[in-house]
Design a protein around this motif. Structure first.
Motif, mmCIF file in Angstrom:
data_model
loop_
_atom_site.group_PDB
_atom_site.id
_atom_site.type_symbol
_atom_site.label_atom_id
_atom_site.label_comp_id
_atom_site.label_asym_id
_atom_site.label_seq_id
_atom_site.Cartn_x
_atom_site.Cartn_y
_atom_site.Cartn_z
ATOM 1 N N LEU A 67 6.670 -17.770 34.493
ATOM 2 C CA LEU A 67 8.107 -17.523 34.342
ATOM 3 C C LEU A 67 8.791 -18.671 33.626
ATOM 4 O O LEU A 67 9.582 -18.472 32.688
ATOM 5 C CB LEU A 67 8.726 -17.295 35.726
ATOM 6 N N LEU A 68 8.523 -19.907 34.025
ATOM 7 C CA LEU A 68 9.121 -21.077 33.384
ATOM 8 C C LEU A 68 8.704 -21.174 31.926
ATOM 9 O O LEU A 68 9.507 -21.514 31.051
ATOM 10 C CB LEU A 68 8.718 -22.351 34.128
ATOM 11 N N SER A 69 7.445 -20.884 31.649
ATOM 12 C CA SER A 69 6.959 -20.968 30.281
ATOM 13 C C SER A 69 7.670 -19.965 29.374
ATOM 14 O O SER A 69 8.069 -20.296 28.246
ATOM 15 C CB SER A 69 5.442 -20.720 30.257
ATOM 16 N N VAL A 70 7.843 -18.736 29.872
ATOM 17 C CA VAL A 70 8.533 -17.711 29.088
ATOM 18 C C VAL A 70 9.995 -18.086 28.870
ATOM 19 O O VAL A 70 10.540 -17.941 27.754
ATOM 20 C CB VAL A 70 8.408 -16.341 29.777
ATOM 21 N N LEU A 71 10.656 -18.575 29.899
ATOM 22 C CA LEU A 71 12.053 -18.991 29.767
ATOM 23 C C LEU A 71 12.194 -20.091 28.721
ATOM 24 O O LEU A 71 13.127 -20.091 27.906
ATOM 25 C CB LEU A 71 12.594 -19.485 31.110
ATOM 26 N N ALA A 72 11.246 -21.055 28.732
ATOM 27 C CA ALA A 72 11.315 -22.148 27.771
ATOM 28 C C ALA A 72 11.075 -21.663 26.355
ATOM 29 O O ALA A 72 11.592 -22.229 25.391
ATOM 30 C CB ALA A 72 10.299 -23.224 28.151
ATOM 31 N N GLU A 73 10.292 -20.630 26.186
ATOM 32 C CA GLU A 73 10.036 -20.081 24.856
ATOM 33 C C GLU A 73 11.237 -19.270 24.345
ATOM 34 O O GLU A 73 11.595 -19.356 23.165
ATOM 35 C CB GLU A 73 8.793 -19.182 24.889
ATOM 36 N N GLU A 74 11.863 -18.489 25.226
ATOM 37 C CA GLU A 74 12.951 -17.602 24.798
ATOM 38 C C GLU A 74 14.314 -18.277 24.829
ATOM 39 O O GLU A 74 15.185 -17.959 24.010
ATOM 40 C CB GLU A 74 12.980 -16.354 25.696
ATOM 41 N N MET A 75 14.497 -19.171 25.769
ATOM 42 C CA MET A 75 15.788 -19.841 25.977
ATOM 43 C C MET A 75 16.931 -18.818 26.080
ATOM 44 O O MET A 75 18.058 -19.056 25.636
ATOM 45 C CB MET A 75 16.077 -20.816 24.823
ATOM 46 N N ASN A 76 16.597 -17.669 26.667
ATOM 47 C CA ASN A 76 17.570 -16.597 26.800
ATOM 48 C C ASN A 76 17.167 -15.743 27.995
ATOM 49 O O ASN A 76 16.030 -15.242 28.056
ATOM 50 C CB ASN A 76 17.591 -15.749 25.523
ATOM 51 N N ILE A 108 15.924 -30.080 41.652
ATOM 52 C CA ILE A 108 16.656 -30.543 40.469
ATOM 53 C C ILE A 108 16.808 -29.373 39.494
ATOM 54 O O ILE A 108 15.988 -28.448 39.499
ATOM 55 C CB ILE A 108 15.916 -31.718 39.786
ATOM 56 N N ALA A 109 17.870 -29.390 38.705
ATOM 57 C CA ALA A 109 18.090 -28.333 37.713
ATOM 58 C C ALA A 109 17.089 -28.482 36.572
ATOM 59 O O ALA A 109 16.850 -29.590 36.073
ATOM 60 C CB ALA A 109 19.511 -28.394 37.184
ATOM 61 N N LEU A 110 16.525 -27.358 36.164
ATOM 62 C CA LEU A 110 15.551 -27.358 35.075
ATOM 63 C C LEU A 110 16.149 -26.810 33.775
ATOM 64 O O LEU A 110 15.710 -27.184 32.694
ATOM 65 C CB LEU A 110 14.326 -26.520 35.470
ATOM 66 N N PHE A 111 17.116 -25.905 33.918
ATOM 67 C CA PHE A 111 17.787 -25.326 32.760
ATOM 68 C C PHE A 111 19.297 -25.441 32.928
ATOM 69 O O PHE A 111 19.803 -25.366 34.051
ATOM 70 C CB PHE A 111 17.422 -23.838 32.589
ATOM 71 N N ILE A 112 20.004 -25.604 31.823
ATOM 72 C CA ILE A 112 21.462 -25.529 31.799
ATOM 73 C C ILE A 112 21.835 -24.181 31.216
ATOM 74 O O ILE A 112 21.382 -23.814 30.130
ATOM 75 C CB ILE A 112 22.076 -26.662 30.954
ATOM 76 N N ARG A 113 22.669 -23.416 31.962
ATOM 77 C CA ARG A 113 23.088 -22.113 31.499
ATOM 78 C C ARG A 113 24.358 -22.260 30.647
ATOM 79 O O ARG A 113 25.325 -22.887 31.078
ATOM 80 C CB ARG A 113 23.400 -21.175 32.664
ATOM 81 N N THR A 114 24.366 -21.662 29.507
ATOM 82 C CA THR A 114 25.536 -21.653 28.635
ATOM 83 C C THR A 114 25.760 -20.235 28.123
ATOM 84 O O THR A 114 24.912 -19.350 28.314
ATOM 85 C CB THR A 114 25.350 -22.593 27.422
ATOM 86 N N GLN A 115 26.908 -20.005 27.478
ATOM 87 C CA GLN A 115 27.179 -18.678 26.918
ATOM 88 C C GLN A 115 26.202 -18.325 25.802
ATOM 89 O O GLN A 115 25.934 -17.148 25.556
ATOM 90 C CB GLN A 115 28.619 -18.629 26.389
ATOM 91 N N LYS A 116 25.657 -19.325 25.145
ATOM 92 C CA LYS A 116 24.731 -19.083 24.043
ATOM 93 C C LYS A 116 23.284 -18.955 24.504
ATOM 94 O O LYS A 116 22.407 -18.602 23.707
ATOM 95 C CB LYS A 116 24.840 -20.210 23.021
ATOM 96 N N PRO A 132 16.130 -32.783 30.898
ATOM 97 C CA PRO A 132 14.971 -33.682 30.824
ATOM 98 C C PRO A 132 13.933 -33.369 31.905
ATOM 99 O O PRO A 132 12.726 -33.390 31.643
ATOM 100 C CB PRO A 132 15.590 -35.061 31.009
ATOM 101 N N ALA A 133 14.425 -33.082 33.127
ATOM 102 C CA ALA A 133 13.498 -32.717 34.200
ATOM 103 C C ALA A 133 12.798 -31.408 33.874
ATOM 104 O O ALA A 133 11.600 -31.219 34.127
ATOM 105 C CB ALA A 133 14.249 -32.600 35.528
ATOM 106 N N GLY A 134 13.567 -30.476 33.284
ATOM 107 C CA GLY A 134 12.992 -29.194 32.909
ATOM 108 C C GLY A 134 11.894 -29.335 31.886
ATOM 109 O O GLY A 134 10.881 -28.620 31.930
ATOM 110 N N GLU A 135 12.071 -30.253 30.920
ATOM 111 C CA GLU A 135 11.034 -30.482 29.916
ATOM 112 C C GLU A 135 9.734 -30.930 30.566
ATOM 113 O O GLU A 135 8.639 -30.490 30.184
ATOM 114 C CB GLU A 135 11.521 -31.520 28.909
ATOM 115 N N LEU A 136 9.858 -31.816 31.563
ATOM 116 C CA LEU A 136 8.657 -32.308 32.253
ATOM 117 C C LEU A 136 7.966 -31.194 33.034
ATOM 118 O O LEU A 136 6.741 -31.047 32.992
ATOM 119 C CB LEU A 136 9.040 -33.457 33.196
ATOM 120 N N VAL A 137 8.775 -30.406 33.752
ATOM 121 C CA VAL A 137 8.195 -29.353 34.584
ATOM 122 C C VAL A 137 7.589 -28.247 33.718
ATOM 123 O O VAL A 137 6.508 -27.728 34.021
ATOM 124 C CB VAL A 137 9.252 -28.778 35.543
ATOM 125 N N VAL A 138 8.253 -27.877 32.628
ATOM 126 C CA VAL A 138 7.714 -26.843 31.739
ATOM 127 C C VAL A 138 6.420 -27.322 31.084
ATOM 128 O O VAL A 138 5.463 -26.549 30.933
ATOM 129 C CB VAL A 138 8.757 -26.449 30.679
#
Length: 296
Positions: free
Chosen positions: A8-17, A45-53, A59-65
């Motif tokens: 799940l984390l890997s897919v989220l990091a690839e799509e960023m959506n 800790i937060a791994l992703f920041i949610r934005t309208q885009k 940084p923590a998310g990069e390590l975990v992904v």
């Protein structure tokens, strides 16, 4: 975390959506959002920041992904190795084998085995058949190869029969044994084989040999015989490649039938389920089919 969560984390990091990731993962966006929150709670800790885009990795998310992708890659390697175990043979094949078979028959079989299954290892011990049975009973080996009759009650495979011969450089007929002063050369063996020879001799001649030499190894007995020191009774398995000027007289029973000695492959049922044992048995059958008259 489970492999599903790493994926799940890997897919989220690839799509960023969230929407695109949800479609790839075949889940709804709310369900995906809830699962991501649970994962972030596990890491604290937060791994992703949610934005309208869309999404942005912290940084923590990069390590975990990065860690998640490494775990997924390693998991795939292990899966491939597990799948290859079905076609390849690994592990150690533990064999206990009667010395005479280990010297004269088994090397050709093992040559085929290691050629076809180079990843497998072999542990081999040799000795008398009685010692082989003890190794099996004690669980020291997977399979045993013995000579003669056996009351083994688990799985056993008959390998071959080989004839017994009286061998000498001078004696050409069995009747000449009573006339010669040459010594009868005997080798030490388990009681089964020794008794078989004794019974045949007594039935054939009704008298003991005039002279006897006893040696500790069958190979010593063979070499003394082909060098003209005396005569011996040897199984056919030892006689391949002997000099042509050595006479071989087959031993016959009271009905004129050639006396032969059996060779068996034994083991417990559980051992025969091991892949390396299965592979060895396959090689044995192939070898026997290619050499059907080896010891007639």
């Amino acid at each position: 975390m489970s492999l599903t969560e790493y994926h799940l984390l890997s897919v989220l990091a690839e799509e960023m959506n969230m929407r695109k990731a949800a479609e790839r993962l075949f889940v709804s966006q709310p369900a995906l959002s809830q699962r991501l929150q649970n994962i972030e709670k596990q890491w604290g800790i937060a791994l992703f920041i949610r934005t309208q885009k869309g999404l942005t990795l912290t940084p923590a998310g990069e390590l975990v992904v990065k860690f998640a992708n490494e775990v997924l890659a390693k998991s795939e390697q292990v899966r491939e190795q597990l799948q290859s175990l079905e076609s390849k043979v690994y592990g150690t094949l533990k064999i206990a084998c009667a010395s005479i078979v280990g010297q004269n028959w088994l090397p050709q079989v093992l040559k085929r085995f290691v050629s076809k299954y180079p990843h497998a290892k072999i542990s081999l011990i040799t000795g008398w058949s009685s010692e082989i049975l003890k190794s099996l009973y004690d669980g020291e080996v997977h399979i045993g190869i013995i000579r003669g009759t056996t009351d083994w009650r688990s799985k056993r495979i008959h390998l071959f029969k080989d004839s017994l011969y009286l061998v000498d450089k001078e004696i050409q007929q069995m009747e000449d044994v009573l006339e010669t002063d040459r010594p009868f050369i005997q080798f030490k063996s388990d009681s089964n084989y020794y008794q078989e020879i004794q019974d045949w001799w007594q039935q054939q001649f009704q008298t003991a040999p005039k002279r006897t030499i006893v040696v500790d190894q069958i190979e010593t007995c063979k070499q003394m015989t082909i060098n003209g020191i005396g005569y011996a009774i040897l199984p056919a398995i030892t006689l391949t490649g002997m000099e042509e000027d050595v006479y071989k007289i087959p031993l016959l029973d009271s009905e004129g039938v050639a006396i032969k000695r059996d060779t068996w492959l034994l083991g417990y049922d559980a051992a025969f389920k091991l892949r390396q044992v299965e592979a060895f048995v396959e090689i044995v059958h192939e070898y026997l089919e290619s050499t059907p008259n080896a010891f007639l």
